[in-house]
Design an enzyme around this catalytic site. Structure first.
Site, short mmCIF file in Angstrom:
data_model
loop_
_atom_site.label_atom_id
_atom_site.label_comp_id
_atom_site.label_asym_id
_atom_site.label_seq_id
_atom_site.Cartn_x
_atom_site.Cartn_y
_atom_site.Cartn_z
CD1 TRP A 16 -5.74 -0.22 -2.73
CD2 TRP A 16 -4.01 -0.51 -1.34
NE1 TRP A 16 -6.01 0.48 -1.58
CE2 TRP A 16 -4.97 0.33 -0.70
CE3 TRP A 16 -2.85 -0.83 -0.65
CZ2 TRP A 16 -4.79 0.83 0.59
CZ3 TRP A 16 -2.67 -0.31 0.63
CH2 TRP A 16 -3.64 0.50 1.24
CG ASP A 17 -9.53 -2.40 -2.60
OD1 ASP A 17 -8.70 -1.56 -2.96
OD2 ASP A 17 -10.68 -2.10 -2.23
CD GLU A 48 -7.96 6.86 -2.36
OE1 GLU A 48 -9.16 7.18 -2.33
OE2 GLU A 48 -7.52 5.88 -3.00
CE LYS A 86 -11.28 7.34 1.20
NZ LYS A 86 -11.16 7.23 -0.24
CD GLN A 87 -7.70 4.23 2.64
OE1 GLN A 87 -8.32 5.05 1.97
NE2 GLN A 87 -7.51 2.99 2.25
C1 BGC Z 1 -9.99 3.71 -0.75
C2 BGC Z 1 -8.95 2.93 -1.51
C3 BGC Z 1 -9.58 1.69 -2.10
C4 BGC Z 1 -10.80 2.04 -2.92
C5 BGC Z 1 -11.52 0.81 -3.43
C6 BGC Z 1 -11.16 4.00 -1.67
O1 BGC Z 1 -12.16 4.68 -0.97
O2 BGC Z 1 -9.45 4.91 -0.27
O3 BGC Z 1 -7.88 2.57 -0.66
O4 BGC Z 1 -8.65 1.03 -2.87
O5 BGC Z 1 -11.70 2.78 -2.14
O6 BGC Z 1 -12.00 0.04 -2.38
#
Ligand code: BGC
Length: 758
Positions: free
Chosen positions: A339-340, A479, A591-592
């Site tokens: 999704w990035d 996550e 996490k984010q």
């Molecule tokens: C993040 C995801 C991201 C992926 C690739 C993961 O660590 O939690 O949101 O899509 O890294 O960058």
């Protein structure tokens, strides 16, 4: 210090891999990691977009192709190996304006011979199949025989440093002596993709050839060309290395014939011409994309670094590839697309180079078949885009990985991170809002919208007691928490994307009813389905707190242990607090950006009071363990007036790779963070927004020490230049347009400057 240059002035072999990422040269077709020819320490990479293979790797991954960079200098029989030499001078400079990597080293070998080597390298943006280097070699304290060795190395493997995952993805199928020059043809194991690398070296001294003798050999999976020359003290020679790369993905022609023909032409036209044409293309790219920040060198250099690499990573020439999480800069995340791309990087392309944005969206259209198969294989209908995508839209997320302590863990994201479907819809809608490209919606976009909605229809669960639809057992952007029910981000965006699908279907019906009819026919969508979709979107459950202000990230989140973050590291990143008896998923640590991410994407859905309260609540609990996080906190921080932290987060995002603040730059670029950096500048500091009604507005806030910020954006075919100064804002557009500035609608006539006092 030039604010266009990334410089490294000290050599430390332990940093080689990190700088290979930072100095990667790419053009959307190909990425050459920035390895230093004269060191054997590192992890080289020649990644060509769309060349994937699984063979005996855990999942399909981008192939690290044969390496054409090999270039050795021998003084008599002594190899110039920087790791064995005394280094008197060392400089590597990435000139981002030109897209050229310059180096200069002055060394003395073990036997005491001194040599200065100046070099440059480019991966052409003018012709994506070409790349080249130029070396100027000056012997310092000796005259004597020197051998130059040109190598194309077919022994390359993926995951070279990780014996458990190491995989070879191709075999050599042809070695060619081009007399002069040479080529190595390889073929991937699974899909038989052929890849050719051809190179030729030319010497120049006193306007003539300096090579006295040439020997070509095939050594195992390598082709090697050695030239003998004689160097005189203080009398430099120049060597050009020309390279061409093609794959059977991009041409029907015989590869050896096309690569050698192009190589010949390249040599004939000369290095300088290609370099000039390459720089011209970069000039145009910068014209579209540069953000000028006057008064803050740190921010200026940092933003350019991010824009440079983001621009390097995509081009409009292939709509069957997309931009990977680590771009073309490393093998990290196996070259997979997340999704990035749609959520973090695409806005940059939408507003600066929409032709590239369209191409990236077309990749999703072109992988719909795989997305449908994913849905089917997991028991659903419609299209389920994979959490991690490679070449065909099938799910390629590995099932197993390692946790922060190195223990094996099951990876659930590929099973549960469903929000990717709505992220793609969101990107399509945003592309349309900014470009007004009806044709794209009619021909491609609507099909994605309809089929992803069909997926949601089969995925939601009706809770009879509560008379609501739920989406259970998911992973949201955060996550740390798996198998959760009703993650707000997932549910809200699913609701929103179903609503948009209904709106767009209605709109296409009025434009050309036969298009909608054909799609319904193809996808098996009935009138009842449309009714049911409407019911679902109205009744999808969105958890909030009891006072209706702080949104509960998912059902039950507020009951988890609330462990405060107390300490931050030297980069200002949160450090792990003591979790005591709790596992990470049993805490409120995030996490984010998750709820915060939602409030950026759908900001018009929330009041300022709600946004502020949620920003503060989640900011205190976010570990930023993904590089996707700081830029988003910067944007929302600016929205709610937390300008001090917003600036800090902005710098953190800008310097993700330059300061390696996630500790894994060696695996590749943090491409999402490069896009997030652009968003933070434009959506954050400039406050650019599109209203619900589709109007463009800005609401800038710039730090005290910024004298000016200036950028261009594309808005419905107009190129708008916005310059924000302390006292005034200046707007110019090449077409008549209107833009709301601090709530006031401003009409901008074509090619006229409008000055708006702040
Ligand atoms: C993040 C995801 C991201 C992926 C690739 C993961 O660590 O939690 O949101 O899509 O890294 O960058």
């Amino acid at each position: 210090m030039s604010l266009w240059n990334i410089e490294l002035n000290e050599y430390n072999k332990y940093d080689n891999e990190k700088y290979e990422t930072i100095f990667t040269l790419a053009n959307g077709y190909k990425g050459l990691r920035g390895a230093l020819e004269f060191s054997k320490v590192g992890n080289k990479g020649n990644l060509i977009a769309g060349v994937f293979d699984k063979s005996y790797a855990q999942v399909t991954e981008i192939v690290n192709c044969q390496d054409p960079l090999g270039f050795n200098i021998y003084i008599e029989d002594e190899l110039v190996d920087i790791d064995e030499c005394n280094i008197h001078k060392f400089n590597r400079t990435l000139n981002m304006k030109e897209g050229v990597l310059y180096s200069e080293i002055y060394i003395s070998t073990k036997s005491g011979k001194t040599m200065n080597i100046k070099s440059e390298r480019l991966v052409s943006r003018n012709n994506v199949h070409r790349w080249a280097s130029r070396y100027e070699i000056s012997p310092g304290n000796f005259s004597g025989k020197v051998f130059i060795e040109n190598i194309i190395d077919g022994t390359v493997t993926n995951s070279t440093k990780d014996p458990m995952s190491r995989a070879k993805h191709f075999q050599v199928v042809g070695s060619y002596d081009l007399e002069p020059g040479m080529a190595l043809l390889t073929k991937t194991f699974d899909k038989n993709i052929q890849i050719i690398e051809a190179t030729r070296i030319i010497s120049e001294k006193d306007n003539g050839n300096a090579f006295k003798f040439r020997k070509y050999s095939e050594i195992g999976e390598k082709v090697v060309e050695v030239y003998e020359t004689f160097l005189k003290k203080d009398n430099p020679i120049t060597i050009y290395k020309y390279g061409t790369s093609y794959t059977s993905r991009d041409t029907q022609e015989n590869l050896i014939s096309i690569a050698s023909k192009d190589l010949q032409l390249f040599v004939k036209e000369g290095y300088l011409k290609e370099k000039q044409d390459h720089i011209k293309v970069w000039e145009n790219i910068w014209e579209d994309t540069d953000i000028k920040i006057v008064g803050d060198d740190l921010a200026q250099l940092g933003i350019r670094f991010n824009l440079y690499h983001l621009s390097s990573s995509a081009y409009e020439g292939d709509d069957k590839v997309s931009l990977a999480a680590k771009a073309l800069h490393g093998e990290g995340y196996k070259g997979h697309v997340f999704w990035d791309t749609e959520t973090f990087m695409l806005p940059y392309f939408i507003y600066t180079r929409p032709q590239v944005a369209k191409c990236l969206l077309m990749y999703r259209y072109n992988t719909l078949k795989g997305a449908r198969k994913n849905a089917e294989l997991t028991g659903y209908k419609g299209a389920r885009f994979p959490w991690e995508s490679a070449d065909d839209g099938m799910e390629v997320t590995p099932k197993w990985g390692f946790d922060y302590d190195g223990n094996p863990v099951r990876i659930w994201t590929g099973d549960e991170e469903y929000h990717i479907n709505s992220d793609i819809v969101f990107a399509i809608v945003e592309y349309y809002r900014a470009t007004g490209d009806k044709d794209f919606i009619i021909k491609y976009g609507l099909e994605i919208l309809l089929d992803t909605t069909k997926f949601w229809q089969s995925r939601v669960e009706y809770n009879k007691e509560e008379d609501r639809y739920e989406i259970n057992c998911v992973i949201g952007p955060d996550e740390f928490h798996e198998h959760v029910n009703n993650n707000v981000f997932t549910n809200y965006l699913a609701k929103w994307s179903i609503k948009k699908t209904l709106e767009f279907a209605e709109w296409v019906k009025t434009e050309d009813e036969s298009v909608l009819k054909t799609l319904c026919n193809k996808l098996g969508i009935t009138e009842e389905d449309f009714h049911e979709w409407n019911e679902i979107q109205k009744k999808i459950y969105i958890p909030t707190s009891q006072n209706g202000i702080i949104i509960e990230q998912f059902q039950g989140y507020f009951n988890l242990a609330d462990i405060p973050i107390i300490q931050h590291d030297e980069n200002g990143m949160p450090m792990w607090p003591n979790l005591g008896e709790y596992k990470l998923g049993e805490t409120q640590l995030v996490k984010q950006a998750d709820v915060v991410q939602l409030m950026i994407m759908l900001s018009e859905e929330f009041s300022q009071e709600i946004i502020k309260a949620n920003y503060e609540y989640y900011e205190a609990r976010t570990m930023h363990k993904s590089s996707l996080s700081p830029s988003m906190y910067s944007i929302l921080g600016l929205t709610v007036g937390d300008t001090h932290n917003a600036y800090k987060y902005f710098i953190k995002a800008l310097y993700t790779d330059l300061r390696d603040n996630q500790g894994n730059t060696d695996f590749g670029l943090h491409a999402a963070s490069t896009g997030g950096s652009w968003q933070s500048a434009i959506f954050g500091f400039a406050g650019l927004k599109v209203s619900k009604e589709g109007d463009l507005s800005i609401k800038p806030w710039i730090p005290e020490h910024w004298r000016c910020m200036e950028f261009n954006i594309n808005w419905r075919d107009a190129r708008i230049n916005i310059r924000i100064e302390k006292e005034n804002i200046f707007i110019k557009s090449d077409k008549h347009t209107s833009i709301t500035v601090y709530e006031k609608k401003i009409n901008v006539l074509a090619n006229n400057f409008v000055k708006i006092p702040r």
